[in-house]
Motif scaffolding. Structure first.
Motif, PDB file in Angstrom:
ATOM      1  N   ALA A   9       1.089  -1.123   0.461  1.00  0.00           N
ATOM      2  CA  ALA A   9      -0.307  -0.235   0.025  1.00  0.00           C
ATOM      3  C   ALA A   9       0.797   1.010   0.215  1.00  0.00           C
ATOM      4  O   ALA A   9       0.649   2.915  -0.771  1.00  0.00           O
ATOM      5  N   ARG A  10       1.734   1.344   0.813  1.00  0.00           N
ATOM      6  CA  ARG A  10       2.645   2.437   0.800  1.00  0.00           C
ATOM      7  C   ARG A  10       3.404   2.671  -0.766  1.00  0.00           C
ATOM      8  O   ARG A  10       3.916   3.493  -0.982  1.00  0.00           O
ATOM      9  N   ARG A  11       3.724   1.436  -1.751  1.00  0.00           N
ATOM     10  CA  ARG A  11       4.058   1.786  -2.748  1.00  0.00           C
ATOM     11  C   ARG A  11       3.739   2.006  -3.642  1.00  0.00           C
ATOM     12  O   ARG A  11       4.416   2.873  -4.631  1.00  0.00           O
ATOM     13  N   ASP A  12       2.562   1.985  -3.336  1.00  0.00           N
ATOM     14  CA  ASP A  12       1.480   2.789  -4.580  1.00  0.00           C
ATOM     15  C   ASP A  12       0.723   4.316  -4.189  1.00  0.00           C
ATOM     16  O   ASP A  12       0.182   4.369  -4.568  1.00  0.00           O
ATOM     17  N   SER A  13       1.505   4.471  -3.080  1.00  0.00           N
ATOM     18  CA  SER A  13       0.969   5.621  -2.460  1.00  0.00           C
ATOM     19  C   SER A  13       1.961   6.932  -3.192  1.00  0.00           C
ATOM     20  O   SER A  13       3.085   6.666  -3.733  1.00  0.00           O
ATOM     21  N   THR A  14       1.353   8.183  -2.669  1.00  0.00           N
ATOM     22  CA  THR A  14       1.150   9.116  -3.869  1.00  0.00           C
ATOM     23  C   THR A  14       1.094  10.178  -2.869  1.00  0.00           C
ATOM     24  O   THR A  14       0.209  10.832  -2.269  1.00  0.00           O
ATOM     25  N   ILE A  15       1.511  11.625  -3.528  1.00  0.00           N
ATOM     26  CA  ILE A  15       1.062  12.837  -2.825  1.00  0.00           C
ATOM     27  C   ILE A  15       0.228  13.528  -3.814  1.00  0.00           C
ATOM     28  O   ILE A  15       0.922  13.475  -4.896  1.00  0.00           O
ATOM     29  N   TRP A  16      -1.054  13.932  -2.852  1.00  0.00           N
ATOM     30  CA  TRP A  16      -1.916  14.880  -3.430  1.00  0.00           C
ATOM     31  C   TRP A  16      -2.021  15.568  -3.272  1.00  0.00           C
ATOM     32  O   TRP A  16      -1.843  15.956  -2.236  1.00  0.00           O
ATOM     33  N   VAL A  17      -3.199  16.517  -4.366  1.00  0.00           N
ATOM     34  CA  VAL A  17      -3.703  17.593  -3.517  1.00  0.00           C
ATOM     35  C   VAL A  17      -5.104  18.069  -4.891  1.00  0.00           C
ATOM     36  O   VAL A  17      -4.782  18.027  -5.529  1.00  0.00           O
ATOM     37  N   LEU A  18      -6.065  18.024  -3.269  1.00  0.00           N
ATOM     38  CA  LEU A  18      -7.626  18.855  -4.301  1.00  0.00           C
ATOM     39  C   LEU A  18      -7.928  19.750  -3.784  1.00  0.00           C
ATOM     40  O   LEU A  18      -7.708  20.106  -2.924  1.00  0.00           O
ATOM     41  N   PHE A  62      -1.286  11.640   1.885  1.00  0.00           N
ATOM     42  CA  PHE A  62      -0.421  11.028   1.117  1.00  0.00           C
ATOM     43  C   PHE A  62      -0.982   9.415   0.549  1.00  0.00           C
ATOM     44  O   PHE A  62      -1.242   8.988   2.375  1.00  0.00           O
ATOM     45  N   GLY A  63      -1.276   8.694  -0.109  1.00  0.00           N
ATOM     46  CA  GLY A  63      -1.796   7.513   0.329  1.00  0.00           C
ATOM     47  C   GLY A  63      -1.856   6.629  -1.251  1.00  0.00           C
ATOM     48  O   GLY A  63      -1.458   7.057  -2.081  1.00  0.00           O
ATOM     49  N   SER A  78     -21.330  15.363  -5.162  1.00  0.00           N
ATOM     50  CA  SER A  78     -22.804  15.880  -4.387  1.00  0.00           C
ATOM     51  C   SER A  78     -23.213  17.034  -5.041  1.00  0.00           C
ATOM     52  O   SER A  78     -23.937  17.717  -4.506  1.00  0.00           O
ATOM     53  N   GLY A  79     -22.509  17.772  -6.452  1.00  0.00           N
ATOM     54  CA  GLY A  79     -23.106  18.749  -6.414  1.00  0.00           C
ATOM     55  C   GLY A  79     -22.803  20.494  -5.880  1.00  0.00           C
ATOM     56  O   GLY A  79     -22.658  21.195  -6.272  1.00  0.00           O
ATOM     57  N   LYS A  80     -21.712  19.848  -4.252  1.00  0.00           N
ATOM     58  CA  LYS A  80     -21.505  21.442  -3.813  1.00  0.00           C
ATOM     59  C   LYS A  80     -20.397  22.297  -3.964  1.00  0.00           C
ATOM     60  O   LYS A  80     -19.987  23.063  -4.582  1.00  0.00           O
ATOM     61  N   THR A  81     -19.382  20.870  -4.763  1.00  0.00           N
ATOM     62  CA  THR A  81     -17.785  22.082  -5.343  1.00  0.00           C
ATOM     63  C   THR A  81     -17.646  20.899  -5.855  1.00  0.00           C
ATOM     64  O   THR A  81     -16.635  20.014  -6.561  1.00  0.00           O
ATOM     65  N   PRO A  82     -18.058  21.186  -7.738  1.00  0.00           N
ATOM     66  CA  PRO A  82     -18.590  20.185  -9.024  1.00  0.00           C
ATOM     67  C   PRO A  82     -17.070  20.328  -9.532  1.00  0.00           C
ATOM     68  O   PRO A  82     -16.860  19.502 -10.677  1.00  0.00           O
ATOM     69  N   ARG A  83     -16.110  21.563  -9.342  1.00  0.00           N
ATOM     70  CA  ARG A  83     -15.258  22.207 -10.418  1.00  0.00           C
ATOM     71  C   ARG A  83     -13.651  22.616  -9.273  1.00  0.00           C
ATOM     72  O   ARG A  83     -13.320  22.801  -9.708  1.00  0.00           O
ATOM     73  N   LEU A  84     -13.455  20.911  -8.843  1.00  0.00           N
ATOM     74  CA  LEU A  84     -11.801  20.486  -7.341  1.00  0.00           C
ATOM     75  C   LEU A  84     -11.611  20.117  -8.833  1.00  0.00           C
ATOM     76  O   LEU A  84     -11.300  19.876 -10.342  1.00  0.00           O
ATOM     77  N   ARG A  85      -9.835  20.935  -8.392  1.00  0.00           N
ATOM     78  CA  ARG A  85      -8.233  20.050  -8.948  1.00  0.00           C
ATOM     79  C   ARG A  85      -7.813  19.733  -8.538  1.00  0.00           C
ATOM     80  O   ARG A  85      -7.426  19.635  -7.306  1.00  0.00           O
ATOM     81  N   LEU A  86      -7.353  18.340  -9.140  1.00  0.00           N
ATOM     82  CA  LEU A  86      -7.027  16.959  -8.835  1.00  0.00           C
ATOM     83  C   LEU A  86      -5.665  17.132  -9.333  1.00  0.00           C
ATOM     84  O   LEU A  86      -5.647  16.563 -10.293  1.00  0.00           O
ATOM     85  N   LEU A  87      -4.523  17.181  -8.326  1.00  0.00           N
ATOM     86  CA  LEU A  87      -2.880  17.649  -8.945  1.00  0.00           C
ATOM     87  C   LEU A  87      -2.736  16.158  -8.175  1.00  0.00           C
ATOM     88  O   LEU A  87      -2.484  15.855  -6.672  1.00  0.00           O
ATOM     89  N   GLU A  88      -1.533  15.137  -8.827  1.00  0.00           N
ATOM     90  CA  GLU A  88      -0.930  14.196  -7.997  1.00  0.00           C
ATOM     91  C   GLU A  88       0.344  14.084  -7.963  1.00  0.00           C
ATOM     92  O   GLU A  88       0.653  14.557  -9.416  1.00  0.00           O
ATOM     93  N   GLY A  89       1.529  13.758  -7.931  1.00  0.00           N
ATOM     94  CA  GLY A  89       2.262  13.141  -8.065  1.00  0.00           C
ATOM     95  C   GLY A  89       3.993  14.252  -7.716  1.00  0.00           C
ATOM     96  O   GLY A  89       3.036  15.340  -7.496  1.00  0.00           O
TER      97      GLY A  89
END
Length: 398
Positions: A9-18, A62-63, A78-89
């Motif tokens: 699980a740790r090897r499959d982990s990455t830093i991310w930002v939502l 991180f996960g 959920s419709g509350k915050t539909p325009r999120l930006r997901l950044l990974e690695g």
């Protein structure tokens, strides 16, 4: 859970930002996102950190790579915050460093964001936060400091939203040297507004829910401190109003005419009155981005961008090498066991050696093993694809 089960699980982990950013989400949507993350318990996890500023609400994690994608899909659904930006690695790492350097701010190189990241690091240190996230914040703060140290003689417009707020008020009203400014809010941004106004020889009145805080700040700028009700009464007679509250200014009656207003609260503290210029925090960001960058800002952007990209590459290399730490330790432990056993076997065959001679041979054997291990351990640390990490577990490799 055993180490053998937890390791994949740790090897499959990455830093991310939502991220919920002002470019795609309104102030209300950003606050809703932050509240949703807290309500779901995301902010209580050791592998999560939430950063909320005037222009953004960002959840750092991180996960396993699947987690942020599922979370983003759930929140968007959920419709509350539909325009999120997901950044990974690497993208997430670089974003964090750029944020600390002030490259993601409405004002290039502004200092406020670095203070906010320091506060986030302090909260991380006080809890049981994943060491990867803690290290990311520490590296980001270091980058922010180093980037700002390259500024030879920065103009004040390079470092504060408060400066740009007063610039806008001066352009859209009668606020000038000798004029009167009402600052509603005595927190950090309120203080920056008051200090900038004082530097421009503007008469300042500070208003706060806690009158004693308003009075204390007012004394620092030779101004006057009042409560929010008194501020509502005198607001129409001011040349401009700057707001930096953590909630609504409910003491201000509807229909009261106001001079030009900049509202740096997120979400806004008051609605536009329609009788004069009014700019909220997102509008200030758009107005500043539309302005021409100064030569100093452009030079800073080039230098800071190079620094963030270089440091992001180094951090990513460190992160990818972490799974090899146990392999390096296993390699060294195995080598030391074999060295110690062979040394004792040799000493039994040479019983007449003096203590000093035994010590010399012992030191030589340690130096010899260290020299032989230098190459393999260096390769393990640089083992970005982790293919060599299992080699030291085989006894025949030593």
């Amino acid at each position: 859970m055993s180490r053998a089960i937890a390791e994949p699980a740790r090897r499959d982990s990455t830093i991310w930002v939502l991220a919920a950013h002002a470019g795609t989400c309104t102030a209300e949507e950003r606050i809703n996102f932050a509240r949703t993350m807290a309500a779901r318990g995301e902010t209580d996890r050791p592998d999560r950190l939430l950063l909320v500023t005037c222009h953004r609400a960002e959840l750092y994690g991180f996960g396993p790579v699947s987690e942020p994608r599922e979370l983003a899909s759930s929140v968007a659904g959920s419709g509350k915050t539909p325009r999120l930006r997901l950044l990974e690695g690497r993208t997430a790492i670089n974003h964090t460093l750029r944020l600390a350097a002030g490259l993601e701010s409405a004002v290039i190189g502004e200092d406020q964001i670095l203070h906010q990241i320091r506060e986030l690091r302090q909260s991380a240190r006080s809890g049981h936060i994943d060491p990867v996230l803690t290290r990311l914040l520490e590296v980001a703060i270091s980058v922010g400091r180093r980037a700002r140290a390259t500024r030879s003689a920065p103009s004040r417009s390079d470092v504060s939203l408060a400066v740009r707020s007063l610039d806008w008020l001066s352009l859209h009203g009668s606020l000038r040297s000798g004029g009167r400014l009402l600052v509603v809010g005595s927190g950090r941004m309120g203080r920056l507004l008051a200090l900038e106004a004082r530097a421009r020889n503007i008469e300042v009145t500070i208003a706060s829910r806690h009158v004693e805080r308003a009075v204390e700040l007012a004394q620092a700028v030779s101004g006057r401190g009042v409560g929010l009700e008194e501020a509502a009464r005198i607001a129409p007679s001011q040349d401009a109003v700057a707001l930096a509250l953590s909630g609504l200014w409910v003491e201000l009656p509807a229909g009261v005419p106001l001079p030009p207003v900049v509202d740096l609260s997120a979400p806004p503290s008051i609605a536009p009155r329609g009788n004069g210029p009014h700019l909220d925090i997102d509008g200030l960001g758009r107005w500043n981005e539309a302005a021409y960058a100064t030569p100093e800002q452009l030079a800073y952007e080039v230098t800071a961008t190079a620094l963030t990209e270089q440091t992001a590459a180094l951090f990513e290399r460190w992160l990818k090498g972490r799974p090899s730490v146990d392999a390096v330790r296993a390699l060294r432990d195995s080598a030391e066991r074999n060295r110690a056993a062979e040394f004792e076997r040799l000493m039994r065959r040479l019983p007449d050696l003096e203590p000093r001679e035994r010590d010399l041979i012992g030191d030589f054997s340690k130096q010899l093993v260290a020299g032989l291990l230098h190459g393999p351990t260096s390769r393990l640390r640089d083992d970005a694809n982790r293919g060599a990490a299992t080699a030291p577990n085989r006894p025949s490799d030593i």
